[in-house]
Design an enzyme around this catalytic site. Structure first.
Site, PDB file in Angstrom:
ATOM      1  CE  LYS A   1      12.158   1.065   0.840  1.00  0.00           C
ATOM      2  NZ  LYS A   1      12.197   0.650  -0.500  1.00  0.00           N
TER       3      LYS A   1
ATOM      4  CE  LYS B   1       5.964   5.882   1.409  1.00  0.00           C
ATOM      5  NZ  LYS B   1       5.281   4.697   0.915  1.00  0.00           N
TER       6      LYS B   1
ATOM      7  CG  LEU C   1      -1.935  -1.186   1.205  1.00  0.00           C
ATOM      8  CD1 LEU C   1      -2.526  -1.458   2.580  1.00  0.00           C
ATOM      9  CD2 LEU C   1      -3.037  -0.878   0.187  1.00  0.00           C
ATOM     10  N   PRO C   2       0.280   2.410  -0.396  1.00  0.00           N
ATOM     11  CG  PRO C   2      -1.193   4.029  -1.199  1.00  0.00           C
ATOM     12  CD  PRO C   2      -1.085   2.572  -0.897  1.00  0.00           C
TER      13      PRO C   2
HETATM   14  P1  NAD Z   1       0.835   2.332  -6.307  1.00  0.00           P
HETATM   15  O1  NAD Z   1       0.160   3.616  -5.974  1.00  0.00           O
HETATM   16  O2  NAD Z   1       1.102   1.975  -7.734  1.00  0.00           O
HETATM   17  O3  NAD Z   1      -0.017   1.108  -5.684  1.00  0.00           O
HETATM   18  C1  NAD Z   1      -0.703   1.162  -4.468  1.00  0.00           C
HETATM   19  C2  NAD Z   1      -2.048   0.463  -4.667  1.00  0.00           C
HETATM   20  O4  NAD Z   1      -2.733   0.393  -3.419  1.00  0.00           O
HETATM   21  C3  NAD Z   1      -2.970   1.214  -5.650  1.00  0.00           C
HETATM   22  O5  NAD Z   1      -3.340   0.338  -6.694  1.00  0.00           O
HETATM   23  C4  NAD Z   1      -4.156   1.606  -4.775  1.00  0.00           C
HETATM   24  O6  NAD Z   1      -5.406   1.570  -5.484  1.00  0.00           O
HETATM   25  C5  NAD Z   1      -4.112   0.553  -3.696  1.00  0.00           C
HETATM   26  N1  NAD Z   1      -4.805   0.956  -2.494  1.00  0.00           N
HETATM   27  C6  NAD Z   1      -4.654   2.124  -1.790  1.00  0.00           C
HETATM   28  N2  NAD Z   1      -5.496   2.119  -0.738  1.00  0.00           N
HETATM   29  C7  NAD Z   1      -6.166   0.948  -0.758  1.00  0.00           C
HETATM   30  C8  NAD Z   1      -7.185   0.373   0.048  1.00  0.00           C
HETATM   31  N3  NAD Z   1      -7.685   1.035   1.116  1.00  0.00           N
HETATM   32  N4  NAD Z   1      -7.681  -0.855  -0.290  1.00  0.00           N
HETATM   33  C9  NAD Z   1      -7.192  -1.509  -1.374  1.00  0.00           C
HETATM   34  N5  NAD Z   1      -6.232  -1.010  -2.189  1.00  0.00           N
HETATM   35  C10 NAD Z   1      -5.737   0.204  -1.874  1.00  0.00           C
HETATM   36  O7  NAD Z   1       2.188   2.325  -5.466  1.00  0.00           O
HETATM   37  P2  NAD Z   1       3.495   1.379  -5.681  1.00  0.00           P
HETATM   38  O8  NAD Z   1       4.487   2.099  -6.522  1.00  0.00           O
HETATM   39  O9  NAD Z   1       3.044   0.003  -6.050  1.00  0.00           O
HETATM   40  O10 NAD Z   1       4.092   1.384  -4.190  1.00  0.00           O
HETATM   41  C11 NAD Z   1       3.514   0.600  -3.148  1.00  0.00           C
HETATM   42  C12 NAD Z   1       4.443   0.642  -1.946  1.00  0.00           C
HETATM   43  O11 NAD Z   1       5.725   0.111  -2.319  1.00  0.00           O
HETATM   44  C13 NAD Z   1       4.713   2.048  -1.391  1.00  0.00           C
HETATM   45  O12 NAD Z   1       4.710   1.974   0.012  1.00  0.00           O
HETATM   46  C14 NAD Z   1       6.090   2.395  -1.959  1.00  0.00           C
HETATM   47  O13 NAD Z   1       6.784   3.322  -1.148  1.00  0.00           O
HETATM   48  C15 NAD Z   1       6.749   1.029  -1.955  1.00  0.00           C
HETATM   49  N6  NAD Z   1       7.855   0.886  -2.918  1.00  0.00           N
HETATM   50  C16 NAD Z   1       7.694   1.287  -4.203  1.00  0.00           C
HETATM   51  C17 NAD Z   1       8.757   1.129  -5.110  1.00  0.00           C
HETATM   52  C18 NAD Z   1       8.601   1.569  -6.549  1.00  0.00           C
HETATM   53  O14 NAD Z   1       9.619   1.620  -7.257  1.00  0.00           O
HETATM   54  N7  NAD Z   1       7.388   1.857  -7.030  1.00  0.00           N
HETATM   55  C19 NAD Z   1       9.953   0.553  -4.697  1.00  0.00           C
HETATM   56  C20 NAD Z   1      10.079   0.104  -3.376  1.00  0.00           C
HETATM   57  C21 NAD Z   1       9.005   0.279  -2.486  1.00  0.00           C
END
Ligand code: NAD
Length: 296
Positions: free
Chosen positions: A169, A244, A64-65
């Site tokens: 992390k 973030k 989740l975000p």
């Molecule tokens: P993203 O925004 O693409 O995906 C998050 C998903 O969560 C979305 O599809 C959203 O609809 C869903 N969501 C939010 N609230 C929700 C709820 N209440 N119920 C169900 N679904 C819900 O983000 P991402 O890039 O996939 O990142 C996710 C996590 O991974 C973050 O914490 C980010 O910091 C971490 N992260 C991301 C990366 C990267 O390169 N993108 C790398 C390492 C870590």
């Protein structure tokens, strides 16, 4: 095992697909119907709410975000109380250690096993199934999570107890930001004084300035192939995600009374870069090189 996977965005989507291919029975949950449709096209079952599908689940994985989404999905919704005793909770989101500890406390009160398990490796690692998981929680929860985490990544570490995965992390990403800013500054400095950026990089890579950014992720355009700097800083690990993580580092540093001036300076530089143009936050974090090329 039946696994409910909540949050199938950029990272969670490919992770859920890999977990499904590893032989687990994965049910993908997301607020977005477009993403749920994409998961069905990959052969996964889907649901709009975890409460509809959590019966009989052996594990719940979340990607989740932010803190608020984790609070809402697990605590405000009452999900923790709907899960059977002993269910394993694996939260792979990057969130504050304090929110992670709160999830551990509430989960344990409900008789569940909880692991914070943020990842390193980005979207490319999620797609390739080569993520590293940095876990915090009991040894027992860590051992039980092994088969699930191995279905989505190649390295699995236990950093310590509740919240330790998030701490490691955040500390790692703060150091990465500092290294990237320092590398970009050094490259510009050398180029301003007439040195070719590739020659400079080749020498520093085997000298005392050597670091991961020079080795694997050179921020100067066209010094390396296959990195975002050679593709107009598209893709990779976005500036907004680094902002973030640096925000989480600043919050943790205040809470622990630590001295992190270099992390603070890196955060100010990323914030300044993001403010320059609406698009900058969506470029790869190595685009900070542009600040040092007279584009500040
Ligand atoms: P993203 O925004 O693409 O995906 C998050 C998903 O969560 C979305 O599809 C959203 O609809 C869903 N969501 C939010 N609230 C929700 C709820 N209440 N119920 C169900 N679904 C819900 O983000 P991402 O890039 O996939 O990142 C996710 C996590 O991974 C973050 O914490 C980010 O910091 C971490 N992260 C991301 C990366 C990267 O390169 N993108 C790398 C390492 C870590």
């Amino acid at each position: 095992m039946k696994v409910v996977f909540i949050g199938v965005g950029n990272m969670g989507g490919p992770m859920a697909v890999n977990l499904h291919h590893s032989g687990q029975e994965v049910i993908a949950v997301d607020l977005s119907e477009v993403l749920r449709e994409q998961m069905r096209a990959e052969g996964l079952a889907t649901a709009e709410s975890p409460l509809d599908v959590c019966e009989g689940a052996g594990a719940v994985v979340t990607m989740l975000p932010h803190d608020q989404a984790v609070e809402s999905v697990y605590i405000q919704s009452g999900l923790l109380d709907h899960l059977e005793e002993g269910t394993l909770i694996i939260d792979c989101s990057t969130i504050s250690p304090s929110q992670a500890k709160r999830l551990h406390e509430h989960g344990e009160q409900a008789g569940l096993a909880v692991l914070d398990a943020p990842v390193s490796g980005g979207v490319a690692g999620a797609k390739a199934g080569t993520l590293s998981f940095i876990c915090g929680g009991t040894n027992e929860a860590f051992e039980r999570a092994g088969p699930i985490l191995k279905g989505m990544g190649s390295n699995v570490f236990r950093a310590g107890n509740a919240g330790a995965g998030q701490i490691v992390k955040i500390v790692n990403n703060m150091l990465l930001a500092i290294q990237m800013v320092g590398t970009a500054e050094a490259l510009s400095f050398g180029v301003d004084n007439g040195i070719d950026p590739k020659v400079l990089s080749d020498i520093m890579k085997v000298s005392s300035g050597q670091n991961w950014c020079l080795d694997k992720y050179n921020p100067w355009p066209d010094v390396m192939t296959g990195v975002p700097s050679s593709n107009d800083y598209q893709g990779g690990f976005l500036v907004k995600l680094m902002q973030k993580d640096l925000g989480l580092a600043a919050q943790l540093s205040r809470a622990s009374g630590s001295s992190t001036p270099m992390g603070g300076l890196a955060m100010s530089l990323y914030d300044a870069y993001a403010r320059q143009s609406d698009n900058n936050a969506n470029l790869d974090f190595s685009a900070i090189q542009r600040l040092f090329r007279g584009e500040l």
